[in-house]
Design a protein around this motif. Structure first.
Motif, PDB file in Angstrom:
ATOM      1  N   LEU A  21       6.063   2.170   5.464  1.00 54.10           N
ATOM      2  CA  LEU A  21       5.416   0.954   5.989  1.00 54.10           C
ATOM      3  C   LEU A  21       3.950   1.274   6.257  1.00 54.10           C
ATOM      4  N   PRO A  22       3.074   0.265   6.203  1.00 51.80           N
ATOM      5  CA  PRO A  22       1.672   0.534   6.550  1.00 51.80           C
ATOM      6  C   PRO A  22       1.560   1.224   7.921  1.00 51.80           C
ATOM      7  N   SER A  23       2.400   0.815   8.859  1.00 53.61           N
ATOM      8  CA  SER A  23       2.311   1.392  10.208  1.00 53.61           C
ATOM      9  C   SER A  23       2.805   2.844  10.270  1.00 53.61           C
ATOM     10  N   GLU A  24       3.492   3.286   9.246  1.00 55.68           N
ATOM     11  CA  GLU A  24       3.997   4.677   9.251  1.00 55.68           C
ATOM     12  C   GLU A  24       3.012   5.664   8.619  1.00 55.68           C
ATOM     13  N   VAL A  25       1.949   5.112   7.986  1.00 54.78           N
ATOM     14  CA  VAL A  25       1.078   5.971   7.183  1.00 54.78           C
ATOM     15  C   VAL A  25       0.265   6.955   8.030  1.00 54.78           C
ATOM     16  N   LYS A  26      -0.355   6.465   9.107  1.00 51.60           N
ATOM     17  CA  LYS A  26      -1.257   7.335   9.871  1.00 51.60           C
ATOM     18  C   LYS A  26      -0.523   8.565  10.440  1.00 51.60           C
ATOM     19  N   PRO A  27       0.629   8.366  11.115  1.00 45.54           N
ATOM     20  CA  PRO A  27       1.321   9.564  11.609  1.00 45.54           C
ATOM     21  C   PRO A  27       1.694  10.542  10.491  1.00 45.54           C
ATOM     22  N   PHE A  28       2.091   9.992   9.321  1.00 50.06           N
ATOM     23  CA  PHE A  28       2.444  10.860   8.187  1.00 50.06           C
ATOM     24  C   PHE A  28       1.227  11.668   7.739  1.00 50.06           C
ATOM     25  N   GLN A  68      -9.632  -4.660  -8.684  1.00 48.42           N
ATOM     26  CA  GLN A  68      -9.189  -4.716  -7.276  1.00 48.42           C
ATOM     27  C   GLN A  68      -8.828  -3.318  -6.771  1.00 48.42           C
ATOM     28  N   LEU A  69      -8.164  -2.539  -7.618  1.00 46.73           N
ATOM     29  CA  LEU A  69      -7.808  -1.165  -7.211  1.00 46.73           C
ATOM     30  C   LEU A  69      -9.060  -0.315  -7.033  1.00 46.73           C
ATOM     31  N   LYS A  70      -9.969  -0.457  -7.981  1.00 52.25           N
ATOM     32  CA  LYS A  70     -11.209   0.325  -7.936  1.00 52.25           C
ATOM     33  C   LYS A  70     -12.001  -0.007  -6.660  1.00 52.25           C
ATOM     34  N   ASP A  71     -12.019  -1.287  -6.315  1.00 48.18           N
ATOM     35  CA  ASP A  71     -12.802  -1.756  -5.172  1.00 48.18           C
ATOM     36  C   ASP A  71     -12.351  -1.144  -3.847  1.00 48.18           C
ATOM     37  N   ILE A  72     -11.075  -0.779  -3.743  1.00 44.13           N
ATOM     38  CA  ILE A  72     -10.628  -0.167  -2.473  1.00 44.13           C
ATOM     39  C   ILE A  72     -10.639   1.368  -2.552  1.00 44.13           C
ATOM     40  N   GLY A  73     -11.199   1.914  -3.621  1.00 45.55           N
ATOM     41  CA  GLY A  73     -11.367   3.372  -3.688  1.00 45.55           C
ATOM     42  C   GLY A  73     -10.246   4.124  -4.390  1.00 45.55           C
ATOM     43  N   THR A  74      -9.479   3.423  -5.217  1.00 46.57           N
ATOM     44  CA  THR A  74      -8.374   4.078  -5.927  1.00 46.57           C
ATOM     45  C   THR A  74      -8.894   5.040  -6.990  1.00 46.57           C
ATOM     46  N   LYS A  75      -8.240   6.216  -7.070  1.00 49.49           N
ATOM     47  CA  LYS A  75      -8.642   7.210  -8.075  1.00 49.49           C
ATOM     48  C   LYS A  75      -7.606   7.342  -9.184  1.00 49.49           C
ATOM     49  N   MET A 112      -5.771   4.598   2.568  1.00 48.60           N
ATOM     50  CA  MET A 112      -7.196   4.865   2.370  1.00 48.60           C
ATOM     51  C   MET A 112      -7.848   5.205   3.704  1.00 48.60           C
ATOM     52  N   LYS A 113      -7.497   4.404   4.718  1.00 49.23           N
ATOM     53  CA  LYS A 113      -8.092   4.611   6.046  1.00 49.23           C
ATOM     54  C   LYS A 113      -7.668   5.968   6.621  1.00 49.23           C
ATOM     55  N   ALA A 114      -6.385   6.260   6.502  1.00 52.26           N
ATOM     56  CA  ALA A 114      -5.869   7.493   7.114  1.00 52.26           C
ATOM     57  C   ALA A 114      -6.358   8.745   6.392  1.00 52.26           C
ATOM     58  N   THR A 115      -6.573   8.653   5.067  1.00 49.66           N
ATOM     59  CA  THR A 115      -6.955   9.854   4.312  1.00 49.66           C
ATOM     60  C   THR A 115      -8.465  10.014   4.208  1.00 49.66           C
ATOM     61  N   GLY A 116      -9.222   9.033   4.681  1.00 48.10           N
ATOM     62  CA  GLY A 116     -10.689   9.045   4.562  1.00 48.10           C
ATOM     63  C   GLY A 116     -11.280  10.395   4.921  1.00 48.10           C
ATOM     64  N   GLY A 117     -12.157  10.921   4.062  1.00 49.10           N
ATOM     65  CA  GLY A 117     -12.815  12.195   4.338  1.00 49.10           C
ATOM     66  C   GLY A 117     -11.943  13.407   4.046  1.00 49.10           C
ATOM     67  N   LEU A 174      -6.538   8.543  -3.376  1.00 48.83           N
ATOM     68  CA  LEU A 174      -5.721   7.328  -3.295  1.00 48.83           C
ATOM     69  C   LEU A 174      -5.173   6.959  -4.678  1.00 48.83           C
ATOM     70  N   GLY A 175      -3.870   6.696  -4.734  1.00 43.01           N
ATOM     71  CA  GLY A 175      -3.259   6.324  -6.010  1.00 43.01           C
ATOM     72  C   GLY A 175      -2.406   5.071  -5.890  1.00 43.01           C
ATOM     73  N   ALA A 176      -2.287   4.350  -7.034  1.00 40.05           N
ATOM     74  CA  ALA A 176      -1.412   3.173  -7.122  1.00 40.05           C
ATOM     75  C   ALA A 176      -0.251   3.521  -8.056  1.00 40.05           C
ATOM     76  N   GLN A 177       0.765   2.676  -8.039  1.00 46.35           N
ATOM     77  CA  GLN A 177       1.957   2.962  -8.844  1.00 46.35           C
ATOM     78  C   GLN A 177       2.042   2.109 -10.104  1.00 46.35           C
ATOM     79  N   ASP A 178       1.094   1.189 -10.251  1.00 42.47           N
ATOM     80  CA  ASP A 178       1.095   0.289 -11.405  1.00 42.47           C
ATOM     81  C   ASP A 178      -0.205  -0.509 -11.348  1.00 42.47           C
ATOM     82  N   VAL A 179      -0.495  -1.245 -12.412  1.00 44.26           N
ATOM     83  CA  VAL A 179      -1.654  -2.140 -12.432  1.00 44.26           C
ATOM     84  C   VAL A 179      -1.408  -3.186 -13.510  1.00 44.26           C
ATOM     85  N   SER A 180      -2.109  -4.283 -13.430  1.00 40.51           N
ATOM     86  CA  SER A 180      -1.993  -5.312 -14.470  1.00 40.51           C
ATOM     87  C   SER A 180      -2.791  -4.894 -15.702  1.00 40.51           C
ATOM     88  N   ALA A 181      -2.358  -5.375 -16.858  1.00 45.68           N
ATOM     89  CA  ALA A 181      -3.133  -5.149 -18.087  1.00 45.68           C
ATOM     90  C   ALA A 181      -4.193  -6.239 -18.258  1.00 45.68           C
TER      91      ALA A 181
END
Ligand code: PEP
Length: 256
Positions: free
Chosen positions: A19-26, A86-93, A55-60, A65-72
């Protein structure tokens, strides 16, 4: 791994977990467990809705940051889809393309995998292109031919430079989420075959510098042996990437 020619990569695939709320502690726990020595690149591929929190939790940090799929498609009337811009705009690598679960449950074809990989490259991100045989194909002796077809189809129309920017993940379908890992010899044989196919359709230099991962029940216990093989440059990790200590141990195994 052959670090003389290639960059090692350990990429987590969270699938439809976290969940988004589980990311920071992880991520906070993972950061403490990460080895100081940077022997590989590290990525976590999260569900779209979880990516901003990641993205927020891993900053620095060194976690990409990775995604699992994208549109063609580029943009517009494609309800439910997410574009490369959209993926690029949020810093996806990194973007996983053609995971066997997408091929199996969402009917993704080799042509679509190729179209998505090209879009990801055009946007300056790294596609992690998945290939792999089913148990039935392995038992019928079709593994090498199937992998060759998938690799050729995924890389169709790419220049040498584009192929070198791709990551190929060899993921035997029978080993994903089953606890059945390919032996290090089996995994090395097919990762070597992927490299040979790239050599055939491109150049020896391209084949030497393309990063090829193994994925399929890789864990803290078997990672070192798999990663000791010359043609295995890292791992795509499902289940074990959901446990920060296990994921950190796999990352540490690339230091050998
Ligand atoms: C994956 O889904 O890419 C994967 C390798 O999963 P697991 O490690 O759980 O087998």
């Amino acid at each position: 791994m052959n670090k003389k020619y290639r960059k090692a990569l350990i990429a987590g695939n969270w699938k439809m977990n976290m969940l988004p709320s589980e990311v920071k502690p992880f991520v906070d726990a993972l950061k403490l467990e990460l080895p100081k020595q940077k022997s590989c690149d590290v990525a976590i591929c999260a569900p779209f809705v979880v990516m901003p929190a990641l993205m927020k939790a891993t900053g620095g940090s060194r976690i990409g940051l990775g995604a699992q799929d994208v549109s063609a498609h580029d943009k517009g009337a494609y309800t439910g889809e997410v574009s490369v811009s959209q993926l690029k705009d949020i810093g996806t690598k990194y973007v996983i393309i053609g995971h066997s679960e997408r091929r199996q449950y969402h009917g993704e074809s080799d042509e679509l995998v190729n179209a998505k990989a090209l879009k990801v490259l055009e946007a300056g991100m790294t596609p992690i292109i998945c290939v792999g045989e089913s148990l039935d194909q392995r038992e019928r002796g079709l593994t090498l031919a199937h992998i060759e077809y998938q690799v050729k189809a995924a890389l169709y129309g790419m220049s040498e430079e584009m192929i070198r920017r791709c990551v190929i993940a060899y993921e035997p379908i029978w080993a994903i989420g089953t606890g059945k890992t390919a032996t290090a010899e089996q995994a090395e044989e097919i990762c070597g075959h992927v490299r040979a196919v790239i050599r055939k359709i491109s150049t020896a230099r391209t084949a030497r510098s393309t990063t090829i991962l193994y994925g399929g029940s890789m864990n803290a216990g078997n990672a070192a042996e798999l990663l000791s093989k010359d043609d295995i440059d890292g791992g795509l990790i499902g289940g074990a990437s959901l446990k920060s200590a296990d994921f950190a141990k796999i990352i540490a195994a690339t230091a050998q």
